[in-house]
Design an enzyme around this catalytic site. Structure first.
Site, PDB file in Angstrom:
ATOM      1  CG  HIS A 139      35.594  -4.221 -61.854  1.00 24.11           C
ATOM      2  ND1 HIS A 139      36.925  -3.864 -61.667  1.00 24.11           N
ATOM      3  CD2 HIS A 139      35.385  -4.196 -63.191  1.00 24.11           C
ATOM      4  CE1 HIS A 139      37.484  -3.645 -62.851  1.00 24.11           C
ATOM      5  NE2 HIS A 139      36.567  -3.828 -63.793  1.00 24.11           N
ATOM      6  CD  GLU A 189      22.267  -0.685 -51.847  1.00 24.23           C
ATOM      7  OE1 GLU A 189      22.556  -0.638 -53.043  1.00 24.23           O
ATOM      8  OE2 GLU A 189      22.910  -1.367 -51.021  1.00 24.23           O
ATOM      9  CG  HIS A 236      29.049   0.139 -53.234  1.00 23.05           C
ATOM     10  ND1 HIS A 236      27.699   0.341 -53.233  1.00 23.05           N
ATOM     11  CD2 HIS A 236      29.601   1.354 -53.469  1.00 23.05           C
ATOM     12  CE1 HIS A 236      27.431   1.607 -53.480  1.00 23.05           C
ATOM     13  NE2 HIS A 236      28.574   2.249 -53.637  1.00 23.05           N
ATOM     14  CD  GLU A 237      28.405  -4.470 -51.611  1.00 20.32           C
ATOM     15  OE1 GLU A 237      29.217  -4.512 -52.531  1.00 20.32           O
ATOM     16  OE2 GLU A 237      27.307  -3.902 -51.694  1.00 20.32           O
TER      17      GLU A 237
HETATM   18  C1  NOJ Z   1      25.133  -3.605 -53.929  1.00 21.07           C
HETATM   19  C2  NOJ Z   1      25.571  -2.198 -54.150  1.00 21.07           C
HETATM   20  O1  NOJ Z   1      25.534  -1.459 -52.971  1.00 21.07           O
HETATM   21  C3  NOJ Z   1      24.668  -1.595 -55.209  1.00 21.07           C
HETATM   22  O2  NOJ Z   1      24.981  -0.244 -55.358  1.00 21.07           O
HETATM   23  C4  NOJ Z   1      24.844  -2.372 -56.486  1.00 21.07           C
HETATM   24  O3  NOJ Z   1      23.912  -1.892 -57.416  1.00 21.07           O
HETATM   25  C5  NOJ Z   1      24.595  -3.859 -56.284  1.00 21.07           C
HETATM   26  N1  NOJ Z   1      25.328  -4.336 -55.161  1.00 21.07           N
HETATM   27  C6  NOJ Z   1      25.020  -4.667 -57.488  1.00 21.07           C
HETATM   28  O4  NOJ Z   1      26.403  -4.616 -57.646  1.00 21.07           O
END
Ligand code: NOJ
Length: 663
Positions: free
Chosen positions: A376, A470, A445-446
């Site tokens: 999501h 990443e 995430h975030e």
């Molecule tokens: C940032 C996330 O850290 C990454 O894992 C994800 O692929 C992208 N956002 C897209 O949702």
């Protein structure tokens, strides 16, 4: 799984009501003490460890919207009590956690005027201190607005501190070491080394319906003051009497490794609210993910779409063949075709792109004993997400999906609120609770910085809130520097599990040729042990793992542990961690270094005595070196016992990863 709170002992030592001004309490082992007193109508506390001052007089209180709550205060009474239990974690870095502390409950009241009351509760553990404010229900304080929390941490000296600035986007920064008085406003955990060789880290536990705490030095001194992340309108927290603040925590350790072994954060969170945790399962996953970051695939539907039924099946086959529990699929749902970090409100969480057949895929995955990991991405559009939350989780649950990665890429949530403010904190909790209702685990995430909530909500498996792997795909500064992963276990890692996503094997970067993984392959392996996460990704595209013997370490390494030890660590230089598998008698070791080579003699004293183990050692090969020759890995086998001392030689930004199988 049963989440058993094994309460061994609860002893109320004694309760005294007294009016004397300085009261103190010691940790169960007597080494740490906290004193509380008042001076000119202000309340303060101090902290000592043995004969060393940790905190000088540090004042407490609040500025409320319409008044101040730090003046004319008296200590009405003080109560002392003790607590001891051992509880079992459904998953974690060790099975059993000792929760043992002495508590000082300090009831404070204004001496005149409105005579408002609050309580400060101190819990003193052998490994540090936690305290929080509690606001009892009362006549003259009902709903109120906190404009500033005045909590201080008056450090005894100008320590060296590893920090990222408070407004670092998504906490994705490189930690810098500076003297405390040179800090700007910074995030917690703030980890420090003192001149007399102690290590400490200030953070918070159980962040519930409040704003995250940051720290800033007062007038360029080493007195740190809380700075709460504000709402867009300037207020910090909308509060109600009858509620409490998060715990302010100070872990104090003799060695860097002991910081990692502290369970103070977890102990200051409530026991699990999920009675049956049998559906919560740690695991290792792969994903249609690095391919997007390498621009081989797109998230949106089109000629390079990654999340197609055929491609997902290929990943499921690979996962099944190599024993991965999950396959993450990003870019499966409608909304990616927009400028999604600005138009997150166009995301649908129940409508797949036409080339992604979720029914066929999940049936196929079930046949292969693999679970799909849902995704999501909200683009920070919280209202849109909350409107769909229940149907979104129900949709996944219907398809047998039990893990969802959530994401909030957008500098502000709903275009106005910080990821660390009270608005965000409320939202993230809503998501965890909604997910739990549908038996779904979360990888967030975030996020807001974690605060140990996984004890209460063990479906909150792991989170980002870190500059992860990443950045080695697209960061214009070239990627994560070699020292980064020797710092984050001692900073961000103290807050909770990290979804760092190590395990890249091919360092060629077709998109940004000057950006790449700045490690050797052996270090990529070792990171699976060093960076703790109960759900851990092998980040690379599957084709990059084919026929590489080093891959065996990743596929063998568990993600759930019964014991953890840290035999060797220097923050920013090197770290070695050994962990015992929760489901077997085997141990796994990860050892990493920064841009310098590192040799160490590693005594295996943590192994069972009188038993022989087969050690399979994955180490930097001949002439391996992270810049020009990162790929060589030597694999060696030998028999070892608890008496063995292994000599490890790590290349520049190198590593060693070891499987120890009990014979
Ligand atoms: C940032 C996330 O850290 C990454 O894992 C994800 O692929 C992208 N956002 C897209 O949702």
């Amino acid at each position: 799984m049963k989440y058993t709170l094994n309460l061994l002992l609860f002893v109320l030592l004694f309760t005294t009501a007294c009016t004397q001004k300085d009261s103190s309490v010691k940790s169960p082992d007597g080494t740490i003490s906290v004193s509380v007193g008042s001076e000119n109508g202000k309340i303060y506390y101090t902290v000592n460890k043995e004969n060393k001052t940790i905190l000088n007089k540090s004042f407490l209180g609040f500025i409320l919207k319409d008044s101040e709550l730090d003046k004319n205060l008296i200590i009405r009474d003080v109560k002392e009590s003790s607590f001891s239990e051992t509880w079992e974690q459904p998953w974690g870095e060790e099975t059993l956690v000792e929760n043992k502390y002495n508590q000082l409950t300090v009831n404070v009241e204004e001496s005149n005027g409105l005579k408002r009351k609050f309580t400060v509760v101190f819990r003193v553990f052998d490994d540090g201190v936690g305290f929080r404010y509690e606001f009892p229900e009362q006549e003259n304080l009902k709903d109120f607005i906190i404009m500033d929390e005045l909590t201080e941490f008056a450090l005894a000296d100008n320590h060296k501190a590893w920090s990222i600035p408070y407004d670092t986007q998504y906490y994705e920064g490189l930690y810098k070491a500076t003297p405390v008085n040179e800090l700007d406003t910074v995030c917690t955990p703030l980890t420090m080394e003192t001149k007399d060789g102690l290590y400490m880290s200030i953070h918070e536990a159980n962040l519930t319906d409040y704003a995250a705490m940051n720290l800033s030095p007062k007038n360029k001194t080493s007195v740190l003051k809380a700075y709460l992340s504000p709402w867009s309108t300037g207020e910090k927290v909308f509060m109600k009497a009858g509620h409490v603040t998060p715990w302010r925590t100070i872990i104090i350790a003799n060695k860097p490794g002991d910081l990692l072994l502290s369970r103070l954060m977890l102990n200051l969170n409530e026991p699990s609210k999920i009675a049956d945790t049998s559906w919560i399962k740690p695991g290792r996953y792969i994903g249609i993910w690095w391919g997007m970051h390498m621009e081989k695939y797109t998230w949106y539907n089109g000629p390079k779409h990654g999340a197609t039924t055929a491609n997902v099946k290929k990943y499921i086959d690979f996962a099944s063949q190599h024993g991965f529990s999950g396959v993450l699929v990003e870019g499966w749902n409608k909304g990616w075709e927009n400028d999604w970090t600005k138009e997150g409100d166009k995301f649908s969480f129940t409508e797949a792109y036409p080339d992604f057949d979720i029914t066929e895929i999940t049936k196929y995955a079930a046949m292969k004993n693999v679970k799909l990991i849902g995704h999501h991405e909200t683009g920070g559009a919280i209202i849109n997400y909350e409107n769909q939350l229940d149907s979104a989780f129900a949709y996944y649950q219907r398809h047998g999906i039990n893990t969802v990665k959530t994401g909030y890429v957008s500098p502000l949530l709903d275009a106005k609120e910080m990821h660390s403010g009270q608005y965000a904190v409320r939202h993230y909790r809503k998501v965890i609770e909604a997910a739990a209702k549908h038996h779904i685990m979360i990888d967030n995430h975030e996020p807001v910085m974690p605060t140990g909530l996984q004890r209460t909500w063990p479906n909150l498996m792991t989170q980002e809130g870190v500059r992860g792997q990443e950045y080695d795909a697209w960061s214009r500064d070239g990627g994560n520097p070699p020292e980064h992963t020797t710092i984050i276990p001692f900073t961000r890692g103290l807050a909770g599990p990290i979804d760092f996503t190590p395990g890249t094997f091919n360092f060629t970067n077709p998109v940004y040729p000057n950006t790449r993984v700045q490690t050797t392959i052996a270090k990529q392996l070792a990171l699976s042990v060093v960076i703790y996460s109960p759900l851990q990704m092998a980040s690379d595209m599957i084709e990059n793992y084919e026929n590489n013997p080093a891959f065996e370490f990743i596929t063998s390494c568990p993600t759930n542990w019964s014991k953890t030890v840290v035999p060797d660590a220097k923050i920013g230089e090197y770290v070695t961690i050994a962990r015992k598998d929760r489901d077997s008698e085997n141990w796994y070791i990860g050892s990493i270094t920064n841009a310098e080579k590192h040799n160490l003699a590693l005594p295996l004293i943590f192994l069972d005595k009188g038993v022989t183990y087969k050690a399979k050692i994955f180490k930097d090969g001949k002439d391996a070196e992270y810049k020009t020759n990162p790929y060589p890995v030597d694999i060696e086998e030998k028999e070892v016992t608890a008496e063995t001392v292994l000599n490890l030689e790590l290349a520049t930004s190198g590593g060693t990863a070891i499987i120890l199988t009990k014979l």
